[in-house]
Design a protein around this motif. Structure first.
Motif, PDB file in Angstrom:
ATOM      1  N   ASP A 178       0.844  -1.197   0.000  1.00  0.00           N
ATOM      2  CA  ASP A 178       0.000   0.000   0.000  1.00  0.00           C
ATOM      3  C   ASP A 178       0.881   1.250   0.000  1.00  0.00           C
ATOM      4  O   ASP A 178       1.382   1.668   1.038  1.00  0.00           O
ATOM      5  CB  ASP A 178      -0.907  -0.046   1.241  1.00  0.00           C
ATOM      6  CG  ASP A 178      -1.727   1.225   1.388  1.00  0.00           C
ATOM      7  OD1 ASP A 178      -2.538   1.288   2.334  1.00  0.00           O
ATOM      8  OD2 ASP A 178      -1.563   2.163   0.577  1.00  0.00           O
ATOM      9  N   GLU A 210       0.309  10.259   3.515  1.00  0.00           N
ATOM     10  CA  GLU A 210      -0.917   9.846   2.804  1.00  0.00           C
ATOM     11  C   GLU A 210      -1.877   9.170   3.769  1.00  0.00           C
ATOM     12  O   GLU A 210      -3.088   9.383   3.704  1.00  0.00           O
ATOM     13  CB  GLU A 210      -0.549   8.888   1.667  1.00  0.00           C
ATOM     14  CG  GLU A 210      -1.695   8.596   0.705  1.00  0.00           C
ATOM     15  CD  GLU A 210      -2.624   7.479   1.161  1.00  0.00           C
ATOM     16  OE1 GLU A 210      -2.283   6.770   2.129  1.00  0.00           O
ATOM     17  OE2 GLU A 210      -3.701   7.335   0.568  1.00  0.00           O
ATOM     18  N   GLU A 211      -1.381   8.363   4.669  1.00  0.00           N
ATOM     19  CA  GLU A 211      -2.288   7.620   5.554  1.00  0.00           C
ATOM     20  C   GLU A 211      -2.821   8.474   6.704  1.00  0.00           C
ATOM     21  O   GLU A 211      -3.771   8.082   7.375  1.00  0.00           O
ATOM     22  CB  GLU A 211      -1.560   6.395   6.149  1.00  0.00           C
ATOM     23  CG  GLU A 211      -1.158   5.355   5.117  1.00  0.00           C
ATOM     24  CD  GLU A 211      -2.331   4.629   4.502  1.00  0.00           C
ATOM     25  OE1 GLU A 211      -3.483   4.970   4.816  1.00  0.00           O
ATOM     26  OE2 GLU A 211      -2.107   3.727   3.682  1.00  0.00           O
ATOM     27  N   GLN A 259      -7.077  -2.998  -2.874  1.00  0.00           N
ATOM     28  CA  GLN A 259      -7.153  -3.200  -1.424  1.00  0.00           C
ATOM     29  C   GLN A 259      -8.377  -3.975  -0.963  1.00  0.00           C
ATOM     30  O   GLN A 259      -8.628  -4.089   0.231  1.00  0.00           O
ATOM     31  CB  GLN A 259      -7.060  -1.836  -0.718  1.00  0.00           C
ATOM     32  CG  GLN A 259      -5.697  -1.184  -0.976  1.00  0.00           C
ATOM     33  CD  GLN A 259      -5.546   0.166  -0.342  1.00  0.00           C
ATOM     34  OE1 GLN A 259      -6.068   1.160  -0.843  1.00  0.00           O
ATOM     35  NE2 GLN A 259      -4.829   0.227   0.755  1.00  0.00           N
ATOM     36  N   ARG A 317     -17.495   5.865   4.912  1.00  0.00           N
ATOM     37  CA  ARG A 317     -17.362   5.889   3.453  1.00  0.00           C
ATOM     38  C   ARG A 317     -18.645   5.318   2.840  1.00  0.00           C
ATOM     39  O   ARG A 317     -19.245   4.397   3.400  1.00  0.00           O
ATOM     40  CB  ARG A 317     -16.185   5.021   3.003  1.00  0.00           C
ATOM     41  CG  ARG A 317     -14.933   5.297   3.866  1.00  0.00           C
ATOM     42  CD  ARG A 317     -13.693   4.703   3.341  1.00  0.00           C
ATOM     43  NE  ARG A 317     -12.617   4.820   4.324  1.00  0.00           N
ATOM     44  CZ  ARG A 317     -11.322   4.780   4.010  1.00  0.00           C
ATOM     45  NH1 ARG A 317     -10.967   4.609   2.761  1.00  0.00           N
ATOM     46  NH2 ARG A 317     -10.386   4.905   4.931  1.00  0.00           N
ATOM     47  N   GLY A 377     -13.394   1.990  -2.309  1.00  0.00           N
ATOM     48  CA  GLY A 377     -13.642   2.734  -1.075  1.00  0.00           C
ATOM     49  C   GLY A 377     -12.347   3.219  -0.461  1.00  0.00           C
ATOM     50  O   GLY A 377     -12.349   3.796   0.628  1.00  0.00           O
ATOM     51  N   ALA A 378     -11.225   2.991  -1.141  1.00  0.00           N
ATOM     52  CA  ALA A 378      -9.942   3.421  -0.574  1.00  0.00           C
ATOM     53  C   ALA A 378      -9.579   4.806  -1.090  1.00  0.00           C
ATOM     54  O   ALA A 378      -9.773   5.113  -2.262  1.00  0.00           O
ATOM     55  CB  ALA A 378      -8.834   2.428  -0.955  1.00  0.00           C
ATOM     56  N   GLY A 379      -9.074   5.627  -0.194  1.00  0.00           N
ATOM     57  CA  GLY A 379      -8.648   6.969  -0.584  1.00  0.00           C
ATOM     58  C   GLY A 379      -7.219   6.944  -1.094  1.00  0.00           C
ATOM     59  O   GLY A 379      -6.442   6.066  -0.734  1.00  0.00           O
ATOM     60  N   HIS A 400      -4.113  -2.846   4.632  1.00  0.00           N
ATOM     61  CA  HIS A 400      -3.927  -2.241   5.968  1.00  0.00           C
ATOM     62  C   HIS A 400      -3.698  -3.337   6.996  1.00  0.00           C
ATOM     63  O   HIS A 400      -4.216  -3.313   8.116  1.00  0.00           O
ATOM     64  CB  HIS A 400      -5.128  -1.361   6.357  1.00  0.00           C
ATOM     65  CG  HIS A 400      -5.113  -0.050   5.628  1.00  0.00           C
ATOM     66  ND1 HIS A 400      -6.021   0.944   5.839  1.00  0.00           N
ATOM     67  CD2 HIS A 400      -4.294   0.411   4.657  1.00  0.00           C
ATOM     68  CE1 HIS A 400      -5.753   1.978   5.057  1.00  0.00           C
ATOM     69  NE2 HIS A 400      -4.728   1.682   4.320  1.00  0.00           N
TER      70      HIS A 400
HETATM   71  O1  HGY Z   1      -7.598   5.002   4.141  1.00  0.00           O
HETATM   72  C1  HGY Z   1      -7.452   4.892   2.925  1.00  0.00           C
HETATM   73  O2  HGY Z   1      -8.404   4.692   2.209  1.00  0.00           O
HETATM   74  C2  HGY Z   1      -6.100   4.977   2.301  1.00  0.00           C
HETATM   75  O3  HGY Z   1      -5.464   3.763   2.438  1.00  0.00           O
HETATM   76  N1  HGY Z   1      -5.327   6.048   2.838  1.00  0.00           N
END
Ligand code: HGY
Ligand code: MN
Ligand code: MN
Ligand code: MN
Length: 424
Positions: A95, A129-130, A198, A291, A369-371, A396
């Motif tokens: 990731d 980013e996280e 993911q 989300r 659904g992942a940012g 994650h």
């Molecule tokens: O949380 C998320 O969707 C990405 O992994 N930052």
């Protein structure tokens, strides 16, 4: 099995990955703890700087701490690709790092093909980013786009109370320079992020590579339940202002509302003060990650949680403050760039199977659904994403994984896409 034309020199990626994967890996869990500007993140950034410089790329740190490695003089019409190196606590290996290592391997592949880019190319590493240390996800890209104000960023603190400003100073950067960076983003004609998938969107398909269609609206809300500290043994229930029951109601409401709206709501982080077995807490600070496929559903979940938490707080004589800390609206990636990527990846798959490049190999275009940083940039720069299959469907987590063959397919697809974008 659709396989983009294989990377003849898969070793380039394998060597990069062999160097990067051990950086910050926990010997026990196999997970990663790469938090911005701390040891493992600093080591990973050092790895990137060295690997990029070894390729003759001109590595620069921008005013927000993002790293840009340029092939060619930075200038208008540039194409950028990259991702992030920081992780969630005990996160997986792929990731973020997969997108960074694949970008450098794609540069190697373009050179092996004898490509001389008609445009500047940048490989970029976005910071925080996280949001794993300072709480706001995609902080580096949100600063660069101007979505988050420098003053707010400077004041963000980690669990030890260290501010973003001090963390940047300790990293040798000038935090007073924070802010929107139109000079850099204004150069970009396109940004492409490759990322490990993911969930299970590719896991059960014959496709090692997919294209992003959209990113769900999502965000983080902080809930502060303020009670009154007291003795666990001598305080009658009727006399308590215990924040834990309202906290529990909020968690269960999040779960049932997410089910009702086919959404996703998670309460996975909480700080309990004073956190003693026999002391009724004075404060529970917790975060809701919500989300949904559209803003209406997201709003229904968040407001439903707020109502349930407020009702329970009243019943327990507890205060509640629920504030939004980050929100990303629905991201629909630009259809022309998205479709162009899908066509290039499909042609690569066809070649890999000895079929005419015009064959439609059905490369999936996926919602997620992942940012991602790409989701932040998409409002400012033509942006697209490639996903690499993750057979575990888990992320994650140390369980997150992608096979070497699929990683190579990702590099081939990214090289194809960059070659197409750089030639125009
Ligand atoms: O949380 C998320 O969707 C990405 O992994 N930052
Ligand atoms: Mn992540
Ligand atoms: Mn990521
Ligand atoms: Mn006592």
């Amino acid at each position: 099995m659709s396989t983009p034309n294989p990377v003849p020199d898969a070793g380039a990626f394998d060597r990069l990955w062999a160097d990067l994967a051990p950086v910050g890996r926990d010997a026990g869990s196999g997970g990663y703890h790469r938090f911005s500007w701390t040891g493992a993140d600093t080591d990973a950034r050092a790895w990137f700087t060295e690997a990029a410089a070894a390729r003759g790329l001109d590595v620069r740190t921008d005013r927000n701490g993002n790293l840009w490695a340029w092939w060619g003089t930075p200038g208008p019409g540039a194409v950028a690709t990259g991702s992030h190196l920081d992780s969630v606590p005990d996160g997986g290996a792929f990731d973020g790092p997969l997108g960074v290592a694949s970008a450098l391997a794609a540069v190697d592949e373009l050179r092996r093909r004898g490509v001389t880019p008609a445009r500047p190319l940048a490989v970029v590493v976005f910071v925080e980013e996280e949001g794993g240390r300072f709480g706001v996800p995609c902080l580096g890209s949100r600063l660069a786009t101007g979505e988050i104000a420098p003053e707010r960023a400077r004041g963000l603190t980690d669990a030890a109370g260290v501010t973003w400003e001090r963390a940047m100073e300790e990293a040798g950067l000038d935090p007073l320079g924070l802010g929107a960076d139109p000079d850099t983003l204004g150069l970009l004609d396109a940004f492409v992020e490759l990322h490990v998938e993911q969930g299970r969107a590719l896991a059960d398909t014959p496709h090692p590579v997919g294209v992003a269609g959209s990113i769900w609206p999502h965000g983080r809300w902080r809930m502060d339940f303020t009670g009154r500290a007291d003795h666990a043994g001598t305080t009658r229930l009727a006399d308590r202002n215990d924040p834990m029951p309202p906290f529990a109601h909020a968690i269960l409401a999040a779960r049932s509302l997410a089910e009702a709206h086919d959404a996703r709501a998670t309460v996975a982080k909480a700080v309990i003060t004073p956190n003693g077995t026999n002391a009724i807490p004075s404060l529970v600070r917790a975060w809701l990650d919500a989300r949904a496929a559209d803003e209406d559903a997201l709003g229904a979940v968040v407001e439903g949680v707020r109502e349930a938490a407020e009702k329970a707080a009243r019943e327990h004589g507890v205060g509640l403050a629920m504030t939004n800390e980050s929100h990303t609206p629905l991201v629909s990636f630009a259809h022309d760039l998205r479709d162009r990527l899908a066509a290039v990846v499909a042609a690569g798959s066809a070649r890999g199977e000895g079929l005419p490049p015009s064959t439609d190999t059905g490369v999936p275009v996926l919602p997620t659904g992942a940012g991602h940083d790409a989701g932040v940039l998409a409002a400012h720069v033509p942006t697209a994403m490639l996903y690499v299959r993750n057979p575990t469907g888990v992320s994650h987590s140390p369980e997150e994984w992608a096979s070497p063959d699929d990683c190579h397919a990702g590099v081939a697809a990214l090289a194809d896409v960059l070659q197409d974008l750089l030639a125009r």
